[in-house]
Motif scaffolding. Structure first.
Motif, PDB file in Angstrom:
ATOM      1  N   TYR A  14       0.848  -1.184   0.000  1.00 27.85           N
ATOM      2  CA  TYR A  14       0.000   0.000   0.000  1.00 27.85           C
ATOM      3  C   TYR A  14       0.886   1.237   0.000  1.00 27.85           C
ATOM      4  CZ  TYR A  14      -3.599  -3.221   1.531  1.00 27.85           C
ATOM      5  OH  TYR A  14      -4.470  -4.270   1.616  1.00 27.85           O
ATOM      6  N   TYR A  15       0.552   2.186  -0.828  1.00 29.64           N
ATOM      7  CA  TYR A  15       1.223   3.476  -0.800  1.00 29.64           C
ATOM      8  C   TYR A  15       0.175   4.517  -1.168  1.00 29.64           C
ATOM      9  CZ  TYR A  15       4.195   7.389  -1.957  1.00 29.64           C
ATOM     10  OH  TYR A  15       4.767   8.625  -1.999  1.00 29.64           O
ATOM     11  N   LEU A  16      -0.356   5.184  -0.193  1.00 27.13           N
ATOM     12  CA  LEU A  16      -1.450   6.116  -0.396  1.00 27.13           C
ATOM     13  C   LEU A  16      -2.552   5.479  -1.235  1.00 27.13           C
ATOM     14  CD1 LEU A  16       0.369   9.521  -0.940  1.00 27.13           C
ATOM     15  CD2 LEU A  16      -0.709   8.659   1.115  1.00 27.13           C
ATOM     16  N   SER A  17      -2.784   4.202  -0.996  1.00 24.61           N
ATOM     17  CA  SER A  17      -3.820   3.487  -1.719  1.00 24.61           C
ATOM     18  C   SER A  17      -5.171   4.072  -1.354  1.00 24.61           C
ATOM     19  CB  SER A  17      -3.776   2.000  -1.377  1.00 24.61           C
ATOM     20  OG  SER A  17      -2.536   1.461  -1.747  1.00 24.61           O
ATOM     21  N   GLU A  18      -6.027   4.202  -2.339  1.00 22.42           N
ATOM     22  CA  GLU A  18      -7.252   4.959  -2.153  1.00 22.42           C
ATOM     23  C   GLU A  18      -8.484   4.073  -2.072  1.00 22.42           C
ATOM     24  OE1 GLU A  18      -7.737   8.868  -4.156  1.00 22.42           O
ATOM     25  OE2 GLU A  18      -9.274   7.756  -5.258  1.00 22.42           O
ATOM     26  N   PHE A  19      -9.405   4.479  -1.223  1.00 20.05           N
ATOM     27  CA  PHE A  19     -10.707   3.834  -1.132  1.00 20.05           C
ATOM     28  C   PHE A  19     -11.736   4.922  -0.909  1.00 20.05           C
ATOM     29  CE2 PHE A  19     -14.035   2.106   1.752  1.00 20.05           C
ATOM     30  CZ  PHE A  19     -14.669   1.316   0.823  1.00 20.05           C
ATOM     31  N   SER A  20     -12.752   4.973  -1.757  1.00 19.69           N
ATOM     32  CA  SER A  20     -13.818   5.963  -1.619  1.00 19.69           C
ATOM     33  C   SER A  20     -15.038   5.304  -1.005  1.00 19.69           C
ATOM     34  CB  SER A  20     -14.172   6.572  -2.978  1.00 19.69           C
ATOM     35  OG  SER A  20     -13.102   7.335  -3.452  1.00 19.69           O
ATOM     36  N   TYR A  21     -15.676   6.037  -0.130  1.00 21.21           N
ATOM     37  CA  TYR A  21     -16.791   5.506   0.647  1.00 21.21           C
ATOM     38  C   TYR A  21     -17.877   6.571   0.720  1.00 21.21           C
ATOM     39  CZ  TYR A  21     -19.269   3.972   4.841  1.00 21.21           C
ATOM     40  OH  TYR A  21     -20.227   3.590   5.731  1.00 21.21           O
ATOM     41  N   PHE A  22     -19.122   6.181   0.578  1.00 17.20           N
ATOM     42  CA  PHE A  22     -20.250   7.106   0.719  1.00 17.20           C
ATOM     43  C   PHE A  22     -20.961   6.771   2.017  1.00 17.20           C
ATOM     44  CE2 PHE A  22     -24.699   8.378  -0.140  1.00 17.20           C
ATOM     45  CZ  PHE A  22     -24.482   9.736  -0.307  1.00 17.20           C
ATOM     46  N   ASP A  23     -20.997   7.723   2.947  1.00 13.61           N
ATOM     47  CA  ASP A  23     -21.582   7.460   4.267  1.00 13.61           C
ATOM     48  C   ASP A  23     -23.067   7.797   4.343  1.00 13.61           C
ATOM     49  OD1 ASP A  23     -21.676  10.223   4.411  1.00 13.61           O
ATOM     50  OD2 ASP A  23     -20.528  10.372   6.263  1.00 13.61           O
ATOM     51  N   GLY A  24     -23.688   7.991   3.187  1.00 11.87           N
ATOM     52  CA  GLY A  24     -25.101   8.340   3.154  1.00 11.87           C
ATOM     53  C   GLY A  24     -25.320   9.829   3.020  1.00 11.87           C
ATOM     54  N   GLU A  25     -24.280  10.596   3.286  1.00 14.08           N
ATOM     55  CA  GLU A  25     -24.374  12.051   3.180  1.00 14.08           C
ATOM     56  C   GLU A  25     -23.208  12.635   2.386  1.00 14.08           C
ATOM     57  OE1 GLU A  25     -25.027  15.880   6.153  1.00 14.08           O
ATOM     58  OE2 GLU A  25     -24.943  13.853   6.968  1.00 14.08           O
ATOM     59  N   TYR A  26     -22.026  12.113   2.586  1.00  8.30           N
ATOM     60  CA  TYR A  26     -20.827  12.650   1.946  1.00  8.30           C
ATOM     61  C   TYR A  26     -19.995  11.535   1.325  1.00  8.30           C
ATOM     62  CZ  TYR A  26     -21.833  16.674   4.937  1.00  8.30           C
ATOM     63  OH  TYR A  26     -22.436  17.718   5.566  1.00  8.30           O
ATOM     64  N   ASP A  27     -19.241  11.914   0.292  1.00  4.54           N
ATOM     65  CA  ASP A  27     -18.211  11.018  -0.234  1.00  4.54           C
ATOM     66  C   ASP A  27     -16.961  11.223   0.610  1.00  4.54           C
ATOM     67  OD1 ASP A  27     -19.438   9.717  -2.459  1.00  4.54           O
ATOM     68  OD2 ASP A  27     -19.389  11.632  -3.515  1.00  4.54           O
ATOM     69  N   ILE A  28     -16.376  10.134   1.046  1.00  2.00           N
ATOM     70  CA  ILE A  28     -15.180  10.181   1.877  1.00  2.00           C
ATOM     71  C   ILE A  28     -14.098   9.363   1.191  1.00  2.00           C
ATOM     72  CG2 ILE A  28     -14.212   9.648   4.142  1.00  2.00           C
ATOM     73  CD1 ILE A  28     -17.103   9.714   5.208  1.00  2.00           C
ATOM     74  N   THR A  29     -12.885   9.887   1.128  1.00  2.00           N
ATOM     75  CA  THR A  29     -11.764   9.176   0.529  1.00  2.00           C
ATOM     76  C   THR A  29     -10.722   8.901   1.605  1.00  2.00           C
ATOM     77  OG1 THR A  29     -12.143  10.268  -1.586  1.00  2.00           O
ATOM     78  CG2 THR A  29     -10.001   9.215  -1.275  1.00  2.00           C
ATOM     79  N   PHE A  30     -10.327   7.643   1.720  1.00  2.00           N
ATOM     80  CA  PHE A  30      -9.308   7.221   2.671  1.00  2.00           C
ATOM     81  C   PHE A  30      -8.032   6.889   1.905  1.00  2.00           C
ATOM     82  CE2 PHE A  30     -13.345   6.038   4.532  1.00  2.00           C
ATOM     83  CZ  PHE A  30     -13.232   6.468   5.843  1.00  2.00           C
ATOM     84  N   ASN A  31      -6.888   7.257   2.454  1.00  2.20           N
ATOM     85  CA  ASN A  31      -5.583   6.868   1.923  1.00  2.20           C
ATOM     86  C   ASN A  31      -4.759   6.302   3.073  1.00  2.20           C
ATOM     87  OD1 ASN A  31      -5.355   7.742  -0.965  1.00  2.20           O
ATOM     88  ND2 ASN A  31      -6.052   9.638  -0.038  1.00  2.20           N
ATOM     89  N   GLY A  72     -16.448   6.264  11.781  1.00  2.00           N
ATOM     90  CA  GLY A  72     -17.745   6.901  11.960  1.00  2.00           C
ATOM     91  C   GLY A  72     -17.867   7.474  13.359  1.00  2.00           C
ATOM     92  N   LYS A  73     -18.905   8.237  13.548  1.00  2.00           N
ATOM     93  CA  LYS A  73     -19.120   8.881  14.837  1.00  2.00           C
ATOM     94  C   LYS A  73     -19.173   7.868  15.969  1.00  2.00           C
ATOM     95  CE  LYS A  73     -22.015  12.386  16.946  1.00  2.00           C
ATOM     96  NZ  LYS A  73     -23.137  13.297  16.738  1.00  2.00           N
ATOM     97  N   PHE A  74     -19.801   6.730  15.707  1.00  2.00           N
ATOM     98  CA  PHE A  74     -19.886   5.672  16.701  1.00  2.00           C
ATOM     99  C   PHE A  74     -19.144   4.419  16.242  1.00  2.00           C
ATOM    100  CE2 PHE A  74     -23.732   8.272  17.102  1.00  2.00           C
ATOM    101  CZ  PHE A  74     -23.528   8.755  18.383  1.00  2.00           C
ATOM    102  N   TYR A  75     -18.178   4.599  15.320  1.00  2.00           N
ATOM    103  CA  TYR A  75     -17.384   3.502  14.771  1.00  2.00           C
ATOM    104  C   TYR A  75     -18.278   2.396  14.209  1.00  2.00           C
ATOM    105  CZ  TYR A  75     -13.637   5.973  17.065  1.00  2.00           C
ATOM    106  OH  TYR A  75     -12.759   6.946  17.449  1.00  2.00           O
ATOM    107  N   GLU A  76     -19.331   2.807  13.499  1.00  2.00           N
ATOM    108  CA  GLU A  76     -20.292   1.857  12.981  1.00  2.00           C
ATOM    109  C   GLU A  76     -19.963   1.347  11.576  1.00  2.00           C
ATOM    110  OE1 GLU A  76     -21.728   5.952  11.775  1.00  2.00           O
ATOM    111  OE2 GLU A  76     -20.847   5.097  13.559  1.00  2.00           O
ATOM    112  N   ASN A  77     -18.994   1.960  10.898  1.00  2.00           N
ATOM    113  CA  ASN A  77     -18.649   1.571   9.532  1.00  2.00           C
ATOM    114  C   ASN A  77     -17.362   0.758   9.515  1.00  2.00           C
ATOM    115  OD1 ASN A  77     -20.821   3.141   8.343  1.00  2.00           O
ATOM    116  ND2 ASN A  77     -19.627   4.908   8.994  1.00  2.00           N
TER     117      ASN A  77
END
Length: 88
Positions: A14-31, A72-77
């Motif tokens: 992994y090197y700044l490997s990307e994953f995009s996630y939609f939390d129901g309200e916003y698009d979130i990108t993790f690296n 997530g706010k309650f670590y639900e994802n």
């Protein structure tokens, strides 16, 4: 910096490997920045609503020995490392 992650005999880099996630309200990108097996933590950058933050999460394993962290706010994802792009 490349991180080699080994699970069930398989090695992934992994090197700044990307994953995009939609939390129901916003698009979130993790690296992924760092995976520390000694401390069992993962450090990622998170891009959300034009803001970039860096955070550290506990690195967990499910019953199938897959690595993930909870977000997530309650670590639900549950965000699995298998969802991230693998680099050569």
């Amino acid at each position: 910096m490349k991180e080699k992650v080994t699970t069930q005999g398989n090695e992934r880099k992994y090197y700044l490997s990307e994953f995009s996630y939609f939390d129901g309200e916003y698009d979130i990108t993790f690296n992924i920045i760092d995976v520390d097996f000694l401390r069992q933590t993962i450090t990622v950058t998170i891009s959300r609503c034009g803001k970039i933050t860096q955070d550290m999460f506990d690195l967990l394993r499910d019953n199938a020995d897959n690595l993930y962290f909870e977000y997530g706010k309650f670590y639900e994802n549950k965000i699995s490392l298998n969802d991230f792009e693998e680099i050569d």
